[in-house]
Design a protein around this motif. Structure first.
Motif, mmCIF file in Angstrom:
data_model
loop_
_atom_site.group_PDB
_atom_site.id
_atom_site.type_symbol
_atom_site.label_atom_id
_atom_site.label_comp_id
_atom_site.label_asym_id
_atom_site.label_seq_id
_atom_site.Cartn_x
_atom_site.Cartn_y
_atom_site.Cartn_z
ATOM 1 N N LEU A 92 0.825 -1.198 0.000
ATOM 2 C CA LEU A 92 0.000 0.000 0.000
ATOM 3 C C LEU A 92 0.866 1.257 0.000
ATOM 4 C CD1 LEU A 92 -2.770 -0.991 2.569
ATOM 5 C CD2 LEU A 92 -3.109 -0.544 0.125
ATOM 6 N N GLN A 93 0.411 2.248 -0.769
ATOM 7 C CA GLN A 93 1.097 3.531 -0.845
ATOM 8 C C GLN A 93 0.071 4.654 -0.763
ATOM 9 O OE1 GLN A 93 4.302 3.681 -0.845
ATOM 10 N NE2 GLN A 93 4.987 1.676 -1.556
ATOM 11 N N VAL A 94 0.456 5.773 -0.186
ATOM 12 C CA VAL A 94 -0.443 6.929 -0.110
ATOM 13 C C VAL A 94 -0.500 7.597 -1.478
ATOM 14 C CG1 VAL A 94 -0.915 9.136 1.000
ATOM 15 C CG2 VAL A 94 0.187 7.299 2.294
ATOM 16 N N MET A 95 -1.701 7.704 -2.036
ATOM 17 C CA MET A 95 -1.853 8.304 -3.355
ATOM 18 C C MET A 95 -2.548 9.651 -3.310
ATOM 19 S SD MET A 95 -0.233 6.383 -5.325
ATOM 20 C CE MET A 95 -0.626 7.399 -6.721
ATOM 21 N N ALA A 96 -3.358 9.905 -2.303
ATOM 22 C CA ALA A 96 -4.046 11.196 -2.205
ATOM 23 C C ALA A 96 -4.544 11.385 -0.774
ATOM 24 C CB ALA A 96 -5.221 11.271 -3.173
ATOM 25 N N ALA A 97 -4.691 12.639 -0.397
ATOM 26 C CA ALA A 97 -5.225 12.978 0.922
ATOM 27 C C ALA A 97 -5.813 14.376 0.849
ATOM 28 C CB ALA A 97 -4.146 12.904 1.993
ATOM 29 N N SER A 98 -6.841 14.606 1.629
ATOM 30 C CA SER A 98 -7.494 15.917 1.599
ATOM 31 C C SER A 98 -6.742 16.951 2.431
ATOM 32 C CB SER A 98 -8.933 15.791 2.112
ATOM 33 O OG SER A 98 -8.940 15.356 3.467
ATOM 34 N N SER A 99 -5.801 16.493 3.265
ATOM 35 C CA SER A 99 -5.028 17.419 4.088
ATOM 36 C C SER A 99 -3.683 16.797 4.411
ATOM 37 C CB SER A 99 -5.764 17.752 5.384
ATOM 38 O OG SER A 99 -5.790 16.624 6.244
ATOM 39 N N GLU A 100 -2.749 17.624 4.833
ATOM 40 C CA GLU A 100 -1.434 17.124 5.212
ATOM 41 C C GLU A 100 -1.526 16.227 6.447
ATOM 42 O OE1 GLU A 100 2.785 16.844 4.664
ATOM 43 O OE2 GLU A 100 1.081 17.356 3.394
ATOM 44 N N ARG A 101 -2.424 16.547 7.365
ATOM 45 C CA ARG A 101 -2.587 15.720 8.568
ATOM 46 C C ARG A 101 -2.999 14.297 8.202
ATOM 47 N NH1 ARG A 101 -6.472 17.328 13.009
ATOM 48 N NH2 ARG A 101 -7.819 17.856 11.252
ATOM 49 N N SER A 102 -3.978 14.171 7.301
ATOM 50 C CA SER A 102 -4.438 12.830 6.924
ATOM 51 C C SER A 102 -3.386 12.101 6.097
ATOM 52 C CB SER A 102 -5.772 12.899 6.170
ATOM 53 O OG SER A 102 -5.695 13.732 5.040
ATOM 54 N N ARG A 103 -2.612 12.836 5.294
ATOM 55 C CA ARG A 103 -1.542 12.198 4.513
ATOM 56 C C ARG A 103 -0.493 11.596 5.441
ATOM 57 N NH1 ARG A 103 3.479 12.769 2.168
ATOM 58 N NH2 ARG A 103 3.950 14.640 3.372
#
Length: 233
Positions: free
Chosen positions: A54-65
């Motif tokens: 799994l990799q982070v591809m998108a987030a609505s905020s820096e905190r959630s990323r």
């Protein structure tokens, strides 16, 4: 009004049959639209790379990323569990899940998130990632909202697979790996823009994305130019 926004969202997410389809920009659009439609505090989207990680591809905020990155690094949390099981995971009170995911819950609570829902991004038996909803208030989302959230996750998944279909020489893993590589460049460009203009990371991304759209350029293309010093934002 909510129904109108929801209808517009589904139309936007279905429109991936274009030559210049940008996976990273598409997934960012998914995350921001989900925040607006579902009324949650933040969204994160994880997809698998060529090695099945799994990799982070998108987030609505820096905190959630950053929270999503922490989940991946520690290999614990509802998002990973939703991916591996193919089932939605609902946690109405993260404080009560401390025994289940001690490091994740501690980090999430420190960031101000007290509840979460993790939804698989799947088509039939194929799970390619998760759509993750973070909340600043305890409790479960209404069943109707959860159905809408899963429908959005499903439409986003179909959109990705649909985009792959018109590039039939690429496998899904190759397409997502390309998107992951683009994500790395975009994160670097965010840092450059943030440093140059004294902005926060969320503001830097908004500025970068706005410049790409106004200049009719792919987000990853502009990001690379910024990192290499041949483009300015």
């Amino acid at each position: 009004m909510r129904d109108q926004i929801l209808a517009e969202t589904f139309v936007e997410l279905a429109d991936t049959l274009v030559d210049d389809f940008d996976v990273v920009d598409f997934l960012h659009q998914v995350s921001m639209r989900c925040v607006k439609v579902l009324g949650v505090a933040a969204i994160g989207i994880l997809l698998t790379d060529q090695r099945g990680r799994l990799q982070v591809m998108a987030a609505s905020s820096e905190r959630s990323r950053l929270l999503e990155l922490f989940q991946i690094q520690t290999n614990q949390g509802p998002c990973a569990e939703a991916f591996h099981t193919g089932r939605a995971i609902a946690v109405p009170d993260l404080a009560e899940a401390a025994d289940r995911w001690p490091r994740f819950t501690s980090h999430a609570l420190n960031e101000g998130f007290v509840a979460t829902h993790a939804l698989p991004m799947r088509l039939r038996a194929t799970v390619i990632g998760t759509l993750n909803l973070f909340h600043t208030e305890k409790g479960l989302l209404p069943e109707e909202t959860l159905r809408v959230a899963q429908a959005l996750a499903d439409v986003a998944t179909i959109g990705l697979l649909q985009a792959r279909a018109i590039r039939h020489h690429e496998t899904l893993a190759e397409q997502l790996q390309t998107a992951l590589n683009s994500r790395v460049i975009i994160e670097q460009a965010k840092g450059v823009v943030a440093e140059r203009h004294g902005l926060g990371m969320d503001e830097a991304f908004d500025r970068l994305r706005g410049a790409a759209r106004s200049g009719s350029r792919r987000l990853s293309e502009l990001a690379r130019a910024v990192v290499e010093g041949t483009g300015r934002v």
